[in-house]
Design a protein around this motif. Structure first.
Motif, PDB file in Angstrom:
ATOM      1  N   THR A   1     -14.646  -1.544  16.338  1.00 36.66           N
ATOM      2  CA  THR A   1     -13.217  -1.722  16.592  1.00 36.66           C
ATOM      3  C   THR A   1     -12.909  -1.477  18.066  1.00 36.66           C
TER       4      THR A   1
ATOM      5  N   ASN B   1     -10.873  -1.747  21.859  1.00 37.41           N
ATOM      6  CA  ASN B   1      -9.486  -1.618  22.303  1.00 37.41           C
ATOM      7  C   ASN B   1      -9.298  -2.484  23.548  1.00 37.41           C
TER       8      ASN B   1
ATOM      9  N   THR C   1     -11.024  -2.492   8.649  1.00 41.46           N
ATOM     10  CA  THR C   1     -10.930  -1.357   9.567  1.00 41.46           C
ATOM     11  C   THR C   1     -11.162  -0.068   8.795  1.00 41.46           C
TER      12      THR C   1
ATOM     13  N   ARG D   1      -6.290   6.785  18.999  1.00 40.70           N
ATOM     14  CA  ARG D   1      -5.392   5.639  18.985  1.00 40.70           C
ATOM     15  C   ARG D   1      -4.128   6.026  19.732  1.00 40.70           C
TER      16      ARG D   1
ATOM     17  N   GLN E   1     -13.748   2.397  19.005  1.00 38.31           N
ATOM     18  CA  GLN E   1     -12.460   2.875  19.502  1.00 38.31           C
ATOM     19  C   GLN E   1     -12.642   3.719  20.763  1.00 38.31           C
TER      20      GLN E   1
ATOM     21  N   THR F   1     -16.238   5.354  24.783  1.00 40.29           N
ATOM     22  CA  THR F   1     -16.248   4.500  23.598  1.00 40.29           C
ATOM     23  C   THR F   1     -17.021   5.185  22.483  1.00 40.29           C
TER      24      THR F   1
END
Length: 375
Positions: free
Chosen positions: A87, A89, A232, A307, A341, A356
């Motif tokens: 995932t 960003n 996800t 996040r 993420q 990461t």
């Protein structure tokens, strides 16, 4: 300027001061060019709004096309990460690669200072005369997380004029000055997806289907998927016909398999630590030992954000196997943490850097490790 109210107010505040001011609009993505479709693109509406604001403020403006740089340095790398079931960003990458690098290179020495509408604050350290990336006054809108991969030598040329304002205050100021963008809604989601298409629909145009199994924690097949990137960690597994709702806990790229577990409070969903790579300190000469010494000197606590829209988690950083490998151990578990993420590290209000996520350690891992230890 992006065409939104934040950068419009930024321009208005600077126009009231003694600056030799001009505006730059970045064209990073063009749906019409990419898909060969006709019709008005998102960036054309944004560019129109920028021109309207600049006309009102009597500021010259121009467009800079960075769509090629964005494709090569942000979008294609993100696709490769999604294909591996992780995932990414892209917004963090866009700031690091495009806004604070490619744009700066394109402007060259013609711009002594560059101002943006980010909700972030630069504080100058008295001892070193270096910029410290800090949270903005409006904690709900704070964007320091998205800037955590931008290093101090790049940041020191930038200004964030709205860092002292809350969003309601900014809206009020925009209306008071009659800015055409005063009532424009905030943009949400990934910039290249746009407002009219779902993420899954968009990415499916670039990544082919790859069917695989959905299994429970014991390896029993409970369903099928059509691509790891469509799921996800922490979200529903979308398997129907089960008495209990199952949630995605793990994605195995080698097996092309998804592991789903019953209930959001399952131990496999409770992340206790993350291992990161490609760690970038905002101050490039920082390391783990130095920031631990800073905590001793300044007091306070370390926190992390995985996040943008999440509550911060108290954590402890430690050095991994290399300088670019930092481990963050959580004071309490967090659900839905996924490899790929970005994990940003803070000391009080100061954003120190980010990396990461490659691996997560969950409560189930700790329980299994404890049970396997000899008695």
């Amino acid at each position: 300027m992006s065409g939104g109210v934040d950068s419009s107010v930024t321009a208005a505040l600077l126009a009231e001061q003694d600056f030799d001011l001009s505006a730059v609009f970045m064209r990073n993505w063009d749906t019409k060019d990419e898909l060969g479709a006709d019709g008005k693109c998102e960036w054309e509406k944004d560019w129109h709004d920028v021109q309207q604001v600049c006309k009102l403020l009597d500021i010259p403006c121009r467009m800079v096309d960075l769509s090629r740089e964005y494709w090569l340095r942000v979008f294609e790398p993100a696709l490769r990460v999604w294909e591996r079931g992780m995932t990414p960003n892209p917004d963090v990458d866009c700031n690091r690669e495009i806004k604070f690098d490619a744009l700066v290179q394109r402007l060259g020495e013609s711009a002594q200072w560059i101002a943006t509408g980010h909700y972030a604050h630069l504080q100058w350290d008295d001892a070193t005369h270096r910029a410290m990336l800090c949270r903005s006054v409006d904690r709900h809108k704070d964007q320091s997380y998205f800037l955590a991969a931008v290093q101090e030598p790049q940041l020191r040329r930038f200004m964030f004029p709205i860092s002292h304002m809350t969003k309601p205050q900014l809206r009020e100021l925009a209306h008071a000055r009659g800015l055409p963008t005063a009532s424009r809604e905030d943009s949400v989601g990934i910039c290249f997806v746009g407002q009219k298409r779902r993420f899954e629909q968009f990415i499916s145009e670039y990544i082919p289907p790859s069917p695989g199994k959905i299994v429970d924690e014991h390896g029993k097949v409970i369903g099928e998927h059509n691509g790891l990137w469509k799921f996800t960690i922490g979200e529903s597994s979308r398997v129907s016909g089960l008495k209990t709702r199952f949630y995605v806990a793990k994605k195995d790229a080698e097996r092309n398999e998804i592991v789903a577990v019953p209930g959001r409070d399952h131990p496999m969903l409770q992340c206790r630590a993350v291992n990161t790579i490609d760690w970038r300190w905002v101050w490039p000469d920082h390391d783990v030992q130095q920031v631990l010494a800073l905590q001793t000197k300044l007091g306070g606590r370390f926190t992390t954000k995985i996040r943008h829209a999440m509550a911060e988690i108290e954590c402890t950083p430690s050095q991994g196997t290399s300088p670019e490998n930092v481990v963050l151990s959580f004071a309490h578990p967090d659900a839905g943490v996924a490899p790929g993420q970005t994990a940003a590290l803070y000391l009080n209000e100061w954003c120190l850097g980010c990396g990461t996520i490659t691996e997560t350690t969950c409560t189930a891992d700790l329980q299994e490790s404890a049970s396997s230890e000899p008695t």
